[in-house]
Design a protein around this motif. Structure first.
Motif, PDB file in Angstrom:
ATOM      1  N   THR A  31       0.810  -1.224   0.000  1.00 39.78           N
ATOM      2  CA  THR A  31       0.000   0.000   0.000  1.00 39.78           C
ATOM      3  C   THR A  31       0.845   1.276   0.000  1.00 39.78           C
ATOM      4  O   THR A  31       0.310   2.364   0.200  1.00 39.78           O
ATOM      5  CB  THR A  31      -0.957   0.020   1.207  1.00 39.78           C
ATOM      6  N   ARG A  32       2.115   1.149  -0.241  1.00 42.29           N
ATOM      7  CA  ARG A  32       3.017   2.312  -0.257  1.00 42.29           C
ATOM      8  C   ARG A  32       2.499   3.369  -1.230  1.00 42.29           C
ATOM      9  O   ARG A  32       2.119   3.066  -2.364  1.00 42.29           O
ATOM     10  CB  ARG A  32       4.415   1.860  -0.670  1.00 42.29           C
ATOM     11  N   GLY A  33       2.441   4.613  -0.770  1.00 43.08           N
ATOM     12  CA  GLY A  33       1.947   5.709  -1.590  1.00 43.08           C
ATOM     13  C   GLY A  33       0.458   5.953  -1.424  1.00 43.08           C
ATOM     14  O   GLY A  33      -0.062   6.950  -1.900  1.00 43.08           O
ATOM     15  N   TYR A  34      -0.226   5.038  -0.769  1.00 42.97           N
ATOM     16  CA  TYR A  34      -1.655   5.181  -0.521  1.00 42.97           C
ATOM     17  C   TYR A  34      -1.860   5.617   0.928  1.00 42.97           C
ATOM     18  O   TYR A  34      -1.082   5.268   1.805  1.00 42.97           O
ATOM     19  CB  TYR A  34      -2.389   3.863  -0.770  1.00 42.97           C
ATOM     20  N   ILE A  35      -2.909   6.386   1.167  1.00 40.73           N
ATOM     21  CA  ILE A  35      -3.172   6.945   2.489  1.00 40.73           C
ATOM     22  C   ILE A  35      -4.419   6.307   3.080  1.00 40.73           C
ATOM     23  O   ILE A  35      -5.430   6.133   2.387  1.00 40.73           O
ATOM     24  CB  ILE A  35      -3.358   8.471   2.392  1.00 40.73           C
ATOM     25  N   LYS A  36      -4.346   5.976   4.367  1.00 40.99           N
ATOM     26  CA  LYS A  36      -5.485   5.393   5.070  1.00 40.99           C
ATOM     27  C   LYS A  36      -6.612   6.415   5.138  1.00 40.99           C
ATOM     28  O   LYS A  36      -6.402   7.555   5.551  1.00 40.99           O
ATOM     29  CB  LYS A  36      -5.052   4.975   6.473  1.00 40.99           C
ATOM     30  N   ASP A  37      -7.806   6.018   4.734  1.00 45.84           N
ATOM     31  CA  ASP A  37      -8.965   6.900   4.727  1.00 45.84           C
ATOM     32  C   ASP A  37      -9.446   7.159   6.152  1.00 45.84           C
ATOM     33  O   ASP A  37      -9.504   6.243   6.964  1.00 45.84           O
ATOM     34  CB  ASP A  37     -10.086   6.263   3.904  1.00 45.84           C
ATOM     35  N   GLU A  38      -9.771   8.411   6.465  1.00 42.51           N
ATOM     36  CA  GLU A  38     -10.203   8.765   7.815  1.00 42.51           C
ATOM     37  C   GLU A  38     -11.580   8.201   8.144  1.00 42.51           C
ATOM     38  O   GLU A  38     -11.836   7.795   9.277  1.00 42.51           O
ATOM     39  CB  GLU A  38     -10.214  10.281   7.985  1.00 42.51           C
ATOM     40  N   LEU A  39     -12.492   8.178   7.169  1.00 46.44           N
ATOM     41  CA  LEU A  39     -13.855   7.708   7.415  1.00 46.44           C
ATOM     42  C   LEU A  39     -14.005   6.194   7.307  1.00 46.44           C
ATOM     43  O   LEU A  39     -14.857   5.607   7.970  1.00 46.44           O
ATOM     44  CB  LEU A  39     -14.830   8.396   6.449  1.00 46.44           C
ATOM     45  N   LEU A  40     -13.203   5.576   6.467  1.00 50.97           N
ATOM     46  CA  LEU A  40     -13.226   4.116   6.282  1.00 50.97           C
ATOM     47  C   LEU A  40     -11.844   3.569   6.606  1.00 50.97           C
ATOM     48  O   LEU A  40     -10.979   3.487   5.730  1.00 50.97           O
ATOM     49  CB  LEU A  40     -13.614   3.750   4.847  1.00 50.97           C
ATOM     50  N   PRO A  41     -11.600   3.184   7.856  1.00 56.88           N
ATOM     51  CA  PRO A  41     -10.235   2.824   8.270  1.00 56.88           C
ATOM     52  C   PRO A  41      -9.645   1.593   7.565  1.00 56.88           C
ATOM     53  O   PRO A  41      -8.432   1.403   7.609  1.00 56.88           O
ATOM     54  CB  PRO A  41     -10.367   2.585   9.765  1.00 56.88           C
ATOM     55  N   PHE A  52      -7.883   1.358  -5.301  1.00 58.11           N
ATOM     56  CA  PHE A  52      -7.807   1.538  -3.862  1.00 58.11           C
ATOM     57  C   PHE A  52      -7.638   0.170  -3.222  1.00 58.11           C
ATOM     58  O   PHE A  52      -7.862  -0.859  -3.870  1.00 58.11           O
ATOM     59  CB  PHE A  52      -9.029   2.301  -3.310  1.00 58.11           C
ATOM     60  N   PHE A  53      -7.205   0.148  -1.987  1.00 58.00           N
ATOM     61  CA  PHE A  53      -6.966  -1.095  -1.272  1.00 58.00           C
ATOM     62  C   PHE A  53      -7.928  -1.221  -0.104  1.00 58.00           C
ATOM     63  O   PHE A  53      -8.201  -0.241   0.587  1.00 58.00           O
ATOM     64  CB  PHE A  53      -5.537  -1.137  -0.705  1.00 58.00           C
ATOM     65  N   MET A  54      -8.422  -2.429   0.124  1.00 58.58           N
ATOM     66  CA  MET A  54      -9.161  -2.761   1.330  1.00 58.58           C
ATOM     67  C   MET A  54      -8.246  -3.671   2.142  1.00 58.58           C
ATOM     68  O   MET A  54      -7.796  -4.715   1.658  1.00 58.58           O
ATOM     69  CB  MET A  54     -10.473  -3.465   1.016  1.00 58.58           C
ATOM     70  N   VAL A  55      -7.954  -3.263   3.375  1.00 58.47           N
ATOM     71  CA  VAL A  55      -7.009  -3.977   4.234  1.00 58.47           C
ATOM     72  C   VAL A  55      -7.725  -4.337   5.530  1.00 58.47           C
ATOM     73  O   VAL A  55      -8.228  -3.465   6.227  1.00 58.47           O
ATOM     74  CB  VAL A  55      -5.770  -3.098   4.530  1.00 58.47           C
TER      75      VAL A  55
END
Length: 62
Positions: A31-41, A52-55
């Motif tokens: 997920t390097r370069g991607y930012i964790k979403d504030e509303l959907l952790p 996008f990634f779902m982790v």
């Protein structure tokens, strides 16, 4: 050590790429370069990317 299920999703088509179960270090590389979403952790996204990634944390070893 924490383990994560990582899935990459195309926001235009809904196509999914399953990266399987990964260690925390590997998940951060994927997920390097991607930012964790504030509303959907569980979601990592990047401005301008159709992907996008779902982790999901699945287990923690002691």
């Amino acid at each position: 050590m924490k383990w994560y299920q990582v899935t990459k999703i195309d926001s235009n088509t809904g196509k999914e790429i399953n990266y399987g179960v990964n260690s925390e270090d590997d998940m951060r590389l994927i997920t390097r370069g991607y930012i964790k979403d504030e509303l959907l952790p569980n979601m990592y996204n990047r401005a301008g990317s159709k992907w996008f990634f779902m982790v999901t944390e699945i287990i923690e070893d002691f």
